[in-house]
Design an enzyme around this catalytic site. Structure first.
Site, PDB file in Angstrom:
ATOM      1  N   GLU A 132     -18.820  -6.869   3.799  1.00 41.08           N
ATOM      2  CA  GLU A 132     -18.239  -6.407   5.030  1.00 41.08           C
ATOM      3  C   GLU A 132     -18.847  -7.212   6.297  1.00 41.08           C
ATOM      4  O   GLU A 132     -20.094  -7.532   6.025  1.00 41.08           O
ATOM      5  CB  GLU A 132     -18.270  -4.936   5.230  1.00 41.08           C
ATOM      6  CG  GLU A 132     -17.400  -4.303   4.382  1.00 41.08           C
ATOM      7  CD  GLU A 132     -17.590  -2.565   4.358  1.00 41.08           C
ATOM      8  OE1 GLU A 132     -17.691  -2.205   5.425  1.00 41.08           O
ATOM      9  OE2 GLU A 132     -17.340  -2.030   3.346  1.00 41.08           O
ATOM     10  N   LEU A 176     -17.039  -9.942  -1.567  1.00 38.04           N
ATOM     11  CA  LEU A 176     -17.088 -10.144  -0.308  1.00 38.04           C
ATOM     12  C   LEU A 176     -18.002  -9.017   0.440  1.00 38.04           C
ATOM     13  O   LEU A 176     -18.118  -7.942  -0.113  1.00 38.04           O
ATOM     14  CB  LEU A 176     -15.777 -10.042   0.534  1.00 38.04           C
ATOM     15  CG  LEU A 176     -14.558  -8.969   0.321  1.00 38.04           C
ATOM     16  CD1 LEU A 176     -15.112  -7.963   1.476  1.00 38.04           C
ATOM     17  CD2 LEU A 176     -13.378  -9.626   0.509  1.00 38.04           C
ATOM     18  N   CYS A 180     -20.054   0.359  -1.355  1.00 36.71           N
ATOM     19  CA  CYS A 180     -20.444  -0.539  -2.741  1.00 36.71           C
ATOM     20  C   CYS A 180     -21.608  -0.301  -3.037  1.00 36.71           C
ATOM     21  O   CYS A 180     -21.749   0.375  -4.535  1.00 36.71           O
ATOM     22  CB  CYS A 180     -20.041  -2.102  -2.528  1.00 36.71           C
ATOM     23  SG  CYS A 180     -18.204  -2.302  -2.039  1.00 36.71           S
ATOM     24  N   ASP A 237       0.759  -1.356   0.080  1.00 37.51           N
ATOM     25  CA  ASP A 237      -0.170   0.066  -0.072  1.00 37.51           C
ATOM     26  C   ASP A 237       0.989   1.144   0.101  1.00 37.51           C
ATOM     27  O   ASP A 237       1.933   1.372   0.548  1.00 37.51           O
ATOM     28  CB  ASP A 237      -0.938  -0.058   1.218  1.00 37.51           C
ATOM     29  CG  ASP A 237      -2.253   0.893   1.030  1.00 37.51           C
ATOM     30  OD1 ASP A 237      -3.485   0.320   1.017  1.00 37.51           O
ATOM     31  OD2 ASP A 237      -2.013   2.017   0.971  1.00 37.51           O
TER      32      ASP A 237
HETATM   33  C1  UDX Z   1     -22.095  -5.612  -0.848  1.00 34.77           C
HETATM   34  C2  UDX Z   1     -22.325  -6.879  -1.637  1.00 34.77           C
HETATM   35  O1  UDX Z   1     -23.309  -7.769  -0.816  1.00 34.77           O
HETATM   36  C3  UDX Z   1     -21.164  -7.622  -1.774  1.00 34.77           C
HETATM   37  O2  UDX Z   1     -21.422  -8.767  -2.409  1.00 34.77           O
HETATM   38  C4  UDX Z   1     -20.068  -6.810  -2.469  1.00 34.77           C
HETATM   39  O3  UDX Z   1     -18.914  -7.624  -2.842  1.00 34.77           O
HETATM   40  C5  UDX Z   1     -19.882  -5.388  -1.830  1.00 34.77           C
HETATM   41  O4  UDX Z   1     -21.241  -4.908  -1.637  1.00 34.77           O
HETATM   42  P1  UDX Z   1     -21.538  -4.910   1.669  1.00 34.77           P
HETATM   43  O5  UDX Z   1     -21.383  -3.677   1.118  1.00 34.77           O
HETATM   44  O6  UDX Z   1     -20.589  -5.308   2.631  1.00 34.77           O
HETATM   45  O7  UDX Z   1     -21.590  -5.878   0.485  1.00 34.77           O
HETATM   46  O8  UDX Z   1     -23.317  -4.878   2.241  1.00 34.77           O
HETATM   47  P2  UDX Z   1     -24.201  -5.859   2.283  1.00 34.77           P
HETATM   48  O9  UDX Z   1     -24.354  -6.788   3.291  1.00 34.77           O
HETATM   49  O10 UDX Z   1     -24.808  -6.179   0.842  1.00 34.77           O
HETATM   50  O11 UDX Z   1     -25.550  -4.692   2.752  1.00 34.77           O
HETATM   51  C6  UDX Z   1     -25.427  -3.417   1.827  1.00 34.77           C
HETATM   52  C7  UDX Z   1     -26.609  -2.217   2.593  1.00 34.77           C
HETATM   53  O12 UDX Z   1     -27.902  -2.949   2.071  1.00 34.77           O
HETATM   54  C8  UDX Z   1     -26.558  -2.346   4.197  1.00 34.77           C
HETATM   55  O13 UDX Z   1     -26.492  -0.821   4.344  1.00 34.77           O
HETATM   56  C9  UDX Z   1     -27.546  -3.173   4.414  1.00 34.77           C
HETATM   57  O14 UDX Z   1     -27.985  -2.786   5.662  1.00 34.77           O
HETATM   58  C10 UDX Z   1     -28.542  -3.067   3.429  1.00 34.77           C
HETATM   59  N1  UDX Z   1     -29.606  -4.005   3.358  1.00 34.77           N
HETATM   60  C11 UDX Z   1     -29.278  -5.457   3.008  1.00 34.77           C
HETATM   61  C12 UDX Z   1     -31.046  -3.894   3.590  1.00 34.77           C
HETATM   62  O15 UDX Z   1     -31.470  -2.796   3.736  1.00 34.77           O
HETATM   63  N2  UDX Z   1     -31.742  -4.815   3.500  1.00 34.77           N
HETATM   64  C13 UDX Z   1     -31.416  -6.076   3.084  1.00 34.77           C
HETATM   65  O16 UDX Z   1     -32.289  -7.124   3.196  1.00 34.77           O
HETATM   66  C14 UDX Z   1     -30.025  -6.405   2.970  1.00 34.77           C
END
Ligand code: UDX
Length: 442
Positions: A158, A156, A269, A32
């Site tokens: 988080e 992935l 993301c 990095d």
């Molecule tokens: C996401 C994708 O899931 C992952 O595959 C990609 O590589 C990166 O982006 P992440 O950002 O870690 O991962 O979060 P994720 O678990 O997908 O949740 C995203 C957002 O959606 C969160 O704010 C969560 O609270 C919200 N969410 C999720 C909802 O509001 N309702 C749901 O049913 C699921």
């Protein structure tokens, strides 16, 4: 067989990937440009909250399989497999992704590679980026055509980063079909243990691999906005979106996951990826195909303003002089990430309308304070609720889900609780004499 691997970028993606590749038995150097981050990681400290990652990191540093450096020369000198895991944030004032960090790694790394090597891109990039970078790598590297560029997107989540890296649903690999290269063989060797355990590997061209990632995120975002749109209709019709989600989720074609209505999606993301996807489709002349994502984005942002309105009516129609407790700042539980966090965004909007907002989050306090220094940062959930006219639960941390009315009722001014994630047991609160309001529920 242990391979010599370099991972460029040590954020959520890169640090997790580096540690997990070492866990698979490879010799890994994480690189990095941020010396502070490198120093922290090298001493076994993860600079962000990710359950389970610190153990994997420490175990592999101790075994000597994992180290960190700021030196591209060192990485190019020892590794012949390179993973690129730097960020692609949203450009300021535009929907498009900023790929300058990805470009920078290639510009700095390729001239240093003087023997056959494979570079696997992992970052989420606009379709067409991999092909462009492949050409650039061959121009810049003294090894020329012996350096290959392939795309191996990361999915992935988080909070589950280690699990998603070591036991992913699938691996995707994009290769340049016009070059009969080694990228697939190398990928099969790197991920040998995963493939042996039955995890599928989908090999395709570069553009499809890039699109798999953004379309997966677009689908997930659409699913969340779909259920949030249903929540709006449920509210208007006096129906219950949670029961509706359970009922439609039993249909295997629909599935219950990612159908939780609430204050919507945020994070580093989904929001920026759907915007970058729309921008790229526009450049390609396919913008009509993705206009529905504008609506997905609009529904999502509306959840935030609607939550502010709910808080306002709970405070008697005005936020001026009201006291609002916000439980949860992270964009989702088990994370300290507040990038585009709906919870923190709502807390900020409520404060701008004249309320005193006190917030508490089990892990995201430091990051939140940096972004919104003017909110009051409480020492505990109970402290945040002190004198509150309304308590908003905006991130579904276990601690808040398990909270019982007697934990906070001696300190609040009014017994109003708003469940922005439909994660509380409504009867528990109503039976104790509270007014409970969820999302899309009676
Ligand atoms: C996401 C994708 O899931 C992952 O595959 C990609 O590589 C990166 O982006 P992440 O950002 O870690 O991962 O979060 P994720 O678990 O997908 O949740 C995203 C957002 O959606 C969160 O704010 C969560 O609270 C919200 N969410 C999720 C909802 O509001 N309702 C749901 O049913 C699921």
């Amino acid at each position: 067989m242990a391979m010599q691997i370099a991972v460029f970028g040590t954020g959520y993606l890169g640090a997790t990937h580096a540690a997990c590749m070492a866990e698979l038995g490879h010799d890994v150097i994480g690189v990095d440009v941020d010396a502070g981050k490198v120093e922290k990681l090298a001493s076994g400290d993860v600079p962000f909250y990710e359950p389970g990652l610190d153990e994997v990191l420490r175990r592999n540093i101790k075994s000597g399989r994992l180290r960190f450096s700021t030196s591209y020369e060192e990485a190019a000198g020892c590794a012949d497999v390179h993973f690129l895991g730097v960020g692609t944030p949203q450009k300021k004032g535009e929907f498009a992704a900023d790929v300058s960090y990805v470009n920078r790694v290639i510009e700095d790394l390729a001239p240093l590679i003087d023997r056959p090597a494979v570079i696997f891109g992992k970052s989420t990039v606009p379709v067409g980026t991999a092909e462009r970078l492949g050409t650039r790598v061959r121009e810049l590297s003294p090894a020329g055509d012996a350096v290959e560029l392939a795309w191996n997107p990361e999915f992935l989540r988080e909070g589950y980063a280690v699990q998603d890296t070591l036991r992913p649903d699938r691996l995707v690999l994009g290769v340049d079909p016009s070059r009969n290269g080694r990228a697939e063989t190398v990928a099969r060797a790197v991920y040998g243990d995963l493939l042996d355990s039955g995890i599928p590997l989908i090999v395709t061209d570069l553009a499809t691999a890039e699109l798999v990632k953004v379309s997966a995120n677009a689908f997930l975002a659409t699913k969340i906005s779909f259920i949030n749109a249903m929540a709006e209709v449920c509210e208007a019709a006096g129906a219950d979106v949670s029961v509706l989600a359970d009922a439609i989720g039993h249909d295997a074609r629909i599935g219950r996951k990612f159908l939780n209505a609430g204050i919507g999606f945020g994070g580093g993301c989904l929001p920026k990826d759907i915007r970058a996807f729309m921008a790229r489709a526009g450049e390609l002349g396919a913008d009509q195909a993705l206009t529905f994502l504008r609506e997905v984005d609009a529904i999502n942002m509306r959840r935030r303003t609607s939550m502010v309105e709910v808080a306002k009516s709970a405070c008697g129609g005005s936020l001026l002089g009201a006291r609002v407790a916000v439980l949860g700042c992270a964009f989702k539980p088990d994370s300290d990430d507040v990038r585009d966090s709906p919870a923190l965004n709502i807390a900020g909007q409520i404060q701008l309308q004249g309320a005193a907002v006190s917030v508490f989050d089990p892990k995201a306090m430091e990051n939140s304070r940096r972004l919104f220094p003017t909110l009051y940062y409480a020492a505990s959930a109970k402290d945040a609720c002190n004198g509150a006219d309304v308590v908003l639960v905006l991130t579904e941390w276990q601690e808040f889900r398990e909270m019982i009315p007697s934990d906070i009722e001696s300190v609040v001014r009014q017994r109003h609780i708003v469940d922005g994630r439909n994660c509380l047991e409504s009867d528990r609160w109503r039976d104790a004499g509270w007014s409970y309001q969820g999302v899309g529920r009676r």
